[in-house]
Motif scaffolding. Structure first.
Motif, PDB file in Angstrom:
ATOM      1  N   ILE A  42       0.834  -1.206   0.000  1.00 25.05           N
ATOM      2  CA  ILE A  42       0.000   0.000   0.000  1.00 25.05           C
ATOM      3  C   ILE A  42       0.866   1.252   0.000  1.00 25.05           C
ATOM      4  CG2 ILE A  42      -1.644   1.329   1.373  1.00 25.05           C
ATOM      5  CD1 ILE A  42      -2.838  -1.342   2.294  1.00 25.05           C
ATOM      6  N   ILE A  43       1.904   1.274   0.850  1.00 22.35           N
ATOM      7  CA  ILE A  43       2.783   2.449   0.925  1.00 22.35           C
ATOM      8  C   ILE A  43       3.507   2.670  -0.401  1.00 22.35           C
ATOM      9  CG2 ILE A  43       4.856   3.372   2.029  1.00 22.35           C
ATOM     10  CD1 ILE A  43       3.926   1.976   4.608  1.00 22.35           C
ATOM     11  N   LEU A  44       4.009   1.581  -0.990  1.00 19.43           N
ATOM     12  CA  LEU A  44       4.706   1.708  -2.270  1.00 19.43           C
ATOM     13  C   LEU A  44       3.769   2.235  -3.345  1.00 19.43           C
ATOM     14  CD1 LEU A  44       7.285   1.227  -3.915  1.00 19.43           C
ATOM     15  CD2 LEU A  44       6.486  -1.115  -4.321  1.00 19.43           C
ATOM     16  N   PHE A  45       2.533   1.753  -3.361  1.00 22.80           N
ATOM     17  CA  PHE A  45       1.559   2.217  -4.356  1.00 22.80           C
ATOM     18  C   PHE A  45       1.257   3.707  -4.174  1.00 22.80           C
ATOM     19  CE2 PHE A  45      -2.782   3.003  -5.799  1.00 22.80           C
ATOM     20  CZ  PHE A  45      -2.730   2.524  -7.094  1.00 22.80           C
ATOM     21  N   LEU A  46       0.977   4.108  -2.939  1.00 24.18           N
ATOM     22  CA  LEU A  46       0.632   5.509  -2.674  1.00 24.18           C
ATOM     23  C   LEU A  46       1.816   6.441  -2.929  1.00 24.18           C
ATOM     24  CD1 LEU A  46      -1.499   5.114   0.582  1.00 24.18           C
ATOM     25  CD2 LEU A  46      -2.304   5.456  -1.764  1.00 24.18           C
ATOM     26  N   ALA A  47       3.039   5.962  -2.686  1.00 24.29           N
ATOM     27  CA  ALA A  47       4.221   6.798  -2.895  1.00 24.29           C
ATOM     28  C   ALA A  47       4.593   6.910  -4.374  1.00 24.29           C
ATOM     29  CB  ALA A  47       5.401   6.241  -2.104  1.00 24.29           C
ATOM     30  N   SER A  48       4.260   5.894  -5.172  1.00 24.14           N
ATOM     31  CA  SER A  48       4.672   5.896  -6.578  1.00 24.14           C
ATOM     32  C   SER A  48       3.704   6.655  -7.478  1.00 24.14           C
ATOM     33  CB  SER A  48       4.816   4.458  -7.073  1.00 24.14           C
ATOM     34  OG  SER A  48       3.591   3.750  -6.961  1.00 24.14           O
ATOM     35  N   ILE A  49       2.447   6.759  -7.084  1.00 25.11           N
ATOM     36  CA  ILE A  49       1.468   7.451  -7.923  1.00 25.11           C
ATOM     37  C   ILE A  49       1.839   8.921  -8.157  1.00 25.11           C
ATOM     38  CG2 ILE A  49      -0.919   8.303  -7.978  1.00 25.11           C
ATOM     39  CD1 ILE A  49      -0.631   5.442  -8.868  1.00 25.11           C
ATOM     40  N   PRO A  50       2.217   9.700  -7.109  1.00 25.81           N
ATOM     41  CA  PRO A  50       2.613  11.098  -7.371  1.00 25.81           C
ATOM     42  C   PRO A  50       3.801  11.217  -8.315  1.00 25.81           C
ATOM     43  CG  PRO A  50       2.190  10.763  -5.036  1.00 25.81           C
ATOM     44  CD  PRO A  50       2.192   9.408  -5.663  1.00 25.81           C
ATOM     45  N   GLN A  51       4.732  10.267  -8.230  1.00 31.19           N
ATOM     46  CA  GLN A  51       5.890  10.321  -9.125  1.00 31.19           C
ATOM     47  C   GLN A  51       5.468  10.116 -10.572  1.00 31.19           C
ATOM     48  OE1 GLN A  51       8.759   7.182  -8.623  1.00 31.19           O
ATOM     49  NE2 GLN A  51      10.441   8.442  -9.361  1.00 31.19           N
ATOM     50  N   VAL A  52       4.604   9.149 -10.804  1.00 34.99           N
ATOM     51  CA  VAL A  52       4.117   8.916 -12.165  1.00 34.99           C
ATOM     52  C   VAL A  52       3.341  10.127 -12.669  1.00 34.99           C
ATOM     53  CG1 VAL A  52       2.595   7.485 -13.585  1.00 34.99           C
ATOM     54  CG2 VAL A  52       4.053   6.421 -11.862  1.00 34.99           C
ATOM     55  N   GLU A  53       2.509  10.721 -11.815  1.00 30.24           N
ATOM     56  CA  GLU A  53       1.746  11.911 -12.205  1.00 30.24           C
ATOM     57  C   GLU A  53       2.672  13.078 -12.536  1.00 30.24           C
ATOM     58  OE1 GLU A  53      -0.868  12.652  -8.949  1.00 30.24           O
ATOM     59  OE2 GLU A  53      -2.396  11.242  -9.653  1.00 30.24           O
ATOM     60  N   ARG A  54       3.735  13.233 -11.763  1.00 27.02           N
ATOM     61  CA  ARG A  54       4.674  14.330 -12.000  1.00 27.02           C
ATOM     62  C   ARG A  54       5.379  14.162 -13.345  1.00 27.02           C
ATOM     63  NH1 ARG A  54       6.534  14.304  -7.422  1.00 27.02           N
ATOM     64  NH2 ARG A  54       8.266  12.838  -7.670  1.00 27.02           N
ATOM     65  N   TYR A  55       5.832  12.944 -13.637  1.00 29.63           N
ATOM     66  CA  TYR A  55       6.473  12.704 -14.930  1.00 29.63           C
ATOM     67  C   TYR A  55       5.493  12.938 -16.083  1.00 29.63           C
ATOM     68  CZ  TYR A  55      10.627  10.650 -12.768  1.00 29.63           C
ATOM     69  OH  TYR A  55      11.780  10.450 -12.062  1.00 29.63           O
ATOM     70  N   TYR A  56       4.228  12.581 -15.859  1.00 33.65           N
ATOM     71  CA  TYR A  56       3.224  12.752 -16.918  1.00 33.65           C
ATOM     72  C   TYR A  56       2.938  14.231 -17.179  1.00 33.65           C
ATOM     73  CZ  TYR A  56      -1.164  12.387 -19.458  1.00 33.65           C
ATOM     74  OH  TYR A  56      -2.163  12.503 -20.401  1.00 33.65           O
ATOM     75  N   THR A  57       2.741  15.013 -16.117  1.00 30.62           N
ATOM     76  CA  THR A  57       2.408  16.431 -16.284  1.00 30.62           C
ATOM     77  C   THR A  57       3.598  17.229 -16.824  1.00 30.62           C
ATOM     78  OG1 THR A  57       2.949  16.808 -13.949  1.00 30.62           O
ATOM     79  CG2 THR A  57       0.645  16.403 -14.493  1.00 30.62           C
ATOM     80  N   MET A  58       4.821  16.823 -16.467  1.00 29.71           N
ATOM     81  CA  MET A  58       6.012  17.521 -16.945  1.00 29.71           C
ATOM     82  C   MET A  58       6.423  17.078 -18.341  1.00 29.71           C
ATOM     83  SD  MET A  58       8.321  17.544 -13.455  1.00 29.71           S
ATOM     84  CE  MET A  58       9.678  18.358 -14.277  1.00 29.71           C
ATOM     85  N   GLY A  59       5.878  15.963 -18.806  1.00 28.31           N
ATOM     86  CA  GLY A  59       6.218  15.473 -20.139  1.00 28.31           C
ATOM     87  C   GLY A  59       7.663  15.021 -20.261  1.00 28.31           C
ATOM     88  N   MET A  60       8.226  14.491 -19.170  1.00 25.67           N
ATOM     89  CA  MET A  60       9.638  14.080 -19.181  1.00 25.67           C
ATOM     90  C   MET A  60       9.836  12.846 -20.044  1.00 25.67           C
ATOM     91  SD  MET A  60      11.010  14.681 -15.287  1.00 25.67           S
ATOM     92  CE  MET A  60      12.637  14.135 -15.819  1.00 25.67           C
ATOM     93  N   MET A  61      10.953  12.867 -20.784  1.00 28.52           N
ATOM     94  CA  MET A  61      11.312  11.750 -21.654  1.00 28.52           C
ATOM     95  C   MET A  61      12.634  11.159 -21.168  1.00 28.52           C
ATOM     96  SD  MET A  61       8.698  12.116 -23.618  1.00 28.52           S
ATOM     97  CE  MET A  61       8.934  11.112 -25.089  1.00 28.52           C
TER      98      MET A  61
END
Length: 201
Positions: free
Chosen positions: A126-145
């Protein structure tokens, strides 16, 4: 003496707890899908990473040429292969366990340790899931490649972490349920790869 036809009377040799579902059953749908399709796909990713590594080593050693995409491809292929297989590995009984102390405990103590270990694994998922979602969202909104000229979206690559967290969380949730029922929570499940090998032998 318990009847041989009673599946609950079958005991796990080291824990004194019920071993779980009767051997020879095919397991639930999710266990079969994970053991066959998901684990097979993770294996293909690992094989692809190995082939790329060998190709890169051959190119550097004998051709004097390095492939710009090799290191990055291997890294993310292995990450996805690991996270996709971690839940299936648990269901097949492949996770490392330290049982020396637990085996010396009475049945009630073994049950408590198994339940606490299952709850700790579920909390980790649960902790890993909750901690990883913001990171994925940040990469998505920033458009990082990615760094190389492959230009792969970082959010898609790091999506492996919440997917793997969900898979391992589901595995430990099942462990909690089996522990509460008095079964051995970490025994290989019917329908998993390890159970299939045992039935075939």
């Amino acid at each position: 003496m318990a009847s041989a036809a009673d599946p609950v009377a079958a005991r796990h040799p080291s824990s004194g707890l019920a071993a779980g579902p009767k051997a020879g059953t095919t397991g639930n749908l999710w266990t079969r899908l994970e053991s066959r399709w998901l684990l097979s796909f993770a294996t293909l990713l690992a094989v692809a990473a190995t082939v790329i590594m060998l190709t890169e080593a051959f190119g550097r050693g004998f051709l004097g040429h390095s492939y710009f995409w090799a290191e990055e491809s291997v890294r993310y292929l292995m990450i996805w292969a690991f996270f996709l297989s971690v839940g299936a590995g648990g269901r097949a009984g492949m996770h490392i366990r330290t049982e020396m102390l637990v085996d010396m405990l009475p049945p009630r103590g073994k049950w408590l340790c198994n339940l606490l270990a299952s709850l700790a694994g579920l909390a980790f998922g649960i902790i890993l899931f909750l901690a990883s979602i913001p990171q994925v969202e940040r990469y998505y909104t920033m458009g990082m490649m990615t760094e190389s000229t492959l230009d792969l979206p970082m959010w898609a690559l790091f999506l492996a972490m919440p997917v793997g967290a969900l898979l391992i969380g589901l595995y430990y949730l099942g462990c909690v349920v089996r522990a509460l029922r008095g079964q051995e929570p970490f025994a290989p499940l019917p329908g998993s790869a390890a159970a299939d090998r045992g039935e075939a032998s």
